[in-house]
Structures are given as C-alpha cells and as structure tokens.
Design a protein around this motif. Structure first.
Motif: not given
Lengths: 105, 294
Positions: A10-11, A47-48, A50-51, A58, A72, B10, B17-18, B41-42, B45, B49, B51-52, B293
């Motif tokens: 979905r991304y 949300g989408t 930033y995902a 990355r 940013r 989150y 970071r965000y 949902w984010g 996700d 992940d 990575g987080f 950061p």
C-alpha cells in the motif's frame, strides 16, 4: 525491505507520488501533500505520507535536509531519480500498450 | 494534546526521528476520522517495522521513566503476589502440612523457596526504605510545589518503618497488616509520580533483582509443589482439611483453587520480572542527547 518499489504494497503508490513531487525541488511534508493533491488529485494522509517517507529515506532515495521552523524538507537523491525514471518508464509502457490495444479493439 | 497522545502509539525510535515534523504538519492539516485512522495504521506499520524496534538508544528522560516504571511495578506486584498466596493457597498449604512432612524432598524444597522469599522480602523492605527516604529528601528540597509528594513519601517512610516492626512481636497485629498492605502501594504511586535521581534508581535495581528472584522462587516452588500434590484424591484432601480444621473451596474444587493461586502469582511475578528486564535493558542502552537528531 524489497528494493523494488512496486513490492511495497500500500506504500508503493504514495512513494511514487512523493518521488514525483520532489523532482522539482525539496519540500516538507505539508508542501508535498498539497503538491500531490494538485498534480494527481490524491489526498495523502499524514500517516501514509510518513510511512512512505520512512521507506524512501531508508533506501536513500530521498534525504532529509536541516529542519526549518520544526518542518523538515526532503530532497530526492540521484538513486531516487533513477528509480523514479525506471518506474515511470514501466508505467509509460503499460499505458502505451493499453491505449494502443484499446484503440485497436 | 490528542495528537501527542496518538503519536505515542508510534515506537520511541520513530518519535525521536519524526514526531516534531509530524506535529508541525498535523497543525496545518484538518483532523478528520480518516486522518486518525491513517495515523493508527501508520503507528501499527511502524510498530511492525523491525528498523524502529531495534534496541538503539534512549533519551535520559525515557531511561528515567522506564526505571521508575520498573520500581513502581515491583512495589505493587510484590504485595499482590503475597495477597494472592494468602487468598488462594494459604489454607491449602495448611491442609497439606502433614503430607509435606511425609515427603522430605518436598519439605526441603519449600524451605529453600521460603528462605529465598524471605531474602526477597528483606530486599523489598530495604529498597522501599531507600527509595522512600530519597523521595522525602527530594520533596524537602522542593517543598514549595511538592506538598502532595511530601504527603506520599512521608506516608511511605512511616509505613516502611512500620513494616520492619513485623519482625518484632507486637500486638495487636491488625493495624500492622493494614499498614503493611498500604505502604508498598503508596510507595509505588510515589515512585511512579515523582522524579528520583537516575543513579539511585539504577542502584536500586540490584535489591529489586532479589525481590524479583524471591517472587520467581515462590512461584516455582508453588508450581513444583502443585505438580507433586496434583494426583492426591479430592476425598483425601477433604479429610486432611477436616483434620487441619481448614476450609477449602466448596465442592472439592481444590485443583481450581491451586490453579487460581498459581495464575495470580504467575501474573504478578511475570509482570515484575518483565519490568525489571525492561529497566535493565534500558540501562544497557546508549544514551542520546535530548536535542534529537539533526
């Protein structure tokens, strides 16, 4: 994470839109959302957005610039341009073949 | 406020970071149900992940918060474990006294676990006194704005001292038991609510380890003991209960009584162990600066 953007589920579409939005210069999140809405009619939600940004960053297809008043900006990298170009060319081929076949049908 | 609350869903590494830029964006973006769902949902996700979720680094405040949570949990979990034992297993233990005596291995096993639990209890009192005194000192330094903290830590110190008095034979015992139950909860609340020096919280992890070890030993002891007595017939247990003049759950449901006690103890001991592990894990991690950061 898969290297091929089309395997991001979905991304994958939001990521392509973000890369396309950043081609004409660095933008922060809100500016990207407005730009994407203007050129594609797609209303990306935060949300989408930033995902997808996370995944692109990355893979080093985009990079973060120093923060300006809590926002940013991000810019596309050389690798990101290459990936976008490949993806758009594939899409272009699909569009051409599809339109061609529709015309002949 | 609501947005900050949602962003707490989150993972910490993502927020580090965000979060700031996301908050700046959300201030401009109209908040709808669709946005909220998308954020949930984010968050899911990001949580999934890897990575987080790698153990990377913690802010000093996060480290402090985690240590406070650890100590606070231990201070309410320990008395709850004891309470669970008293509620479900005390009578059962009395019923099996004679049976235990006939099986020396089991009796020795229970003695070892009892000694470990007693060490854990002493460590519990020691840590409690230490943290309560630190809280009281902290409050004295900021007396203007810390009246509630003064109240809680004062009560905690007084009650911790009272707890020690159970080693001195005194009557009546009821107020002591009442205070004994109230004291750790007051202290758990005070630790959770008010700041303590990071170094002290770090040092207090050592006696807290003894407390957790005592809880685990008690749990293990009851589990082994439970497995050993599991096949004793209900009729025999009821006869032993009559002889010992103890009341088990009606209808010969002593297995359920044993399992309930075990479950209760497993929950409290497991929570304490998990929180202690989190605290230790937080300590091992590298600290990052509060500035975030660039």
């Amino acid at each position: 994470m898969p290297k091929d953007i089309s395997e991001w589920g979905r991304y994958s579409d939001p990521s392509l839109l973000i890369l396309s939005s950043l081609v004409n210069g660095p933008k922060h999140g809100y500016a990207m959302m407005k730009d994407i809405l203007a050129f594609s009619g797609t209303r990306l939600e935060p949300g989408t957005l930033y995902a997808a940004l996370t995944r692109l960053e990355r893979q080093e297809w985009i990079e973060a610039l120093p923060t300006q008043e809590r926002r940013r900006p991000y810019r596309i990298t050389g690798e990101g341009r290459k990936v976008l170009q490949e993806q758009l060319q594939t899409m272009h081929r699909i569009v051409s073949v599809g339109l061609d076949r529709l015309a002949k049908a | 406020m609501l947005l900050k609350l949602i962003l707490k869903l989150y993972p910490p590494a993502w927020r580090q970071r965000y979060q700031e830029e996301m908050l700046a964006l959300l201030e401009l973006h109209p908040l709808t149900w669709r946005t909220l769902l998308d954020l949930f949902w984010g968050a899911l996700d990001a949580r999934l992940d890897p990575g987080f979720n790698r153990p990377k680094s913690l802010f000093p405040t996060e480290k402090m918060h985690r240590l406070r949570q650890t100590h606070s949990t231990i201070f309410w979990a320990f008395p709850l474990l004891v309470l669970g034992h008293l509620l479900f297993l005390d009578e059962l233990d009395d019923v099996f006294q004679t049976w235990n005596r006939v099986h020396p291995a089991l009796s020795a096993w229970k003695t070892v676990a009892g000694v470990l639990m007693a060490i854990g209890f002493l460590a519990f009192l020691l840590t409690g006194l230490l943290l309560a005194c630190l809280l009281a000192r902290q409050v004295l330094q900021t007396i203007g704005k810390g009246k509630r903290a003064l109240l809680f830590s004062g009560v905690a110190v007084a009650l911790s001292v009272t707890c020690l008095s159970i080693y001195v034979p005194m009557a009546p015992l009821c107020p002591v038991l009442l205070l004994l139950t109230a004291c750790p909860f007051a202290l758990a609340f005070a630790i959770w609510r008010y700041e303590l020096p990071l170094r002290s919280l770090r040092y207090a992890l050592a006696p807290a380890a003894l407390v957790v070890a005592g809880m685990m030993a008690q749990l293990l002891c009851i589990a082994v003991w439970g497995a050993a007595i599991w096949n004793v017939s209900t009729q025999t247990v009821q006869q032993m209960a009559l002889v010992a003049d103890r009341h088990l759950w009606p209808g010969g449901w002593w297995h359920a009584q044993l399992l309930s006690g075990l479950l209760w103890m497993a929950l409290t001991a497991g929570l304490a162990l998990w929180q202690w592990g989190r605290g230790m894990n937080g300590l091992r991690r590298k600290e990052t600066s509060e500035a975030g950061p660039s």
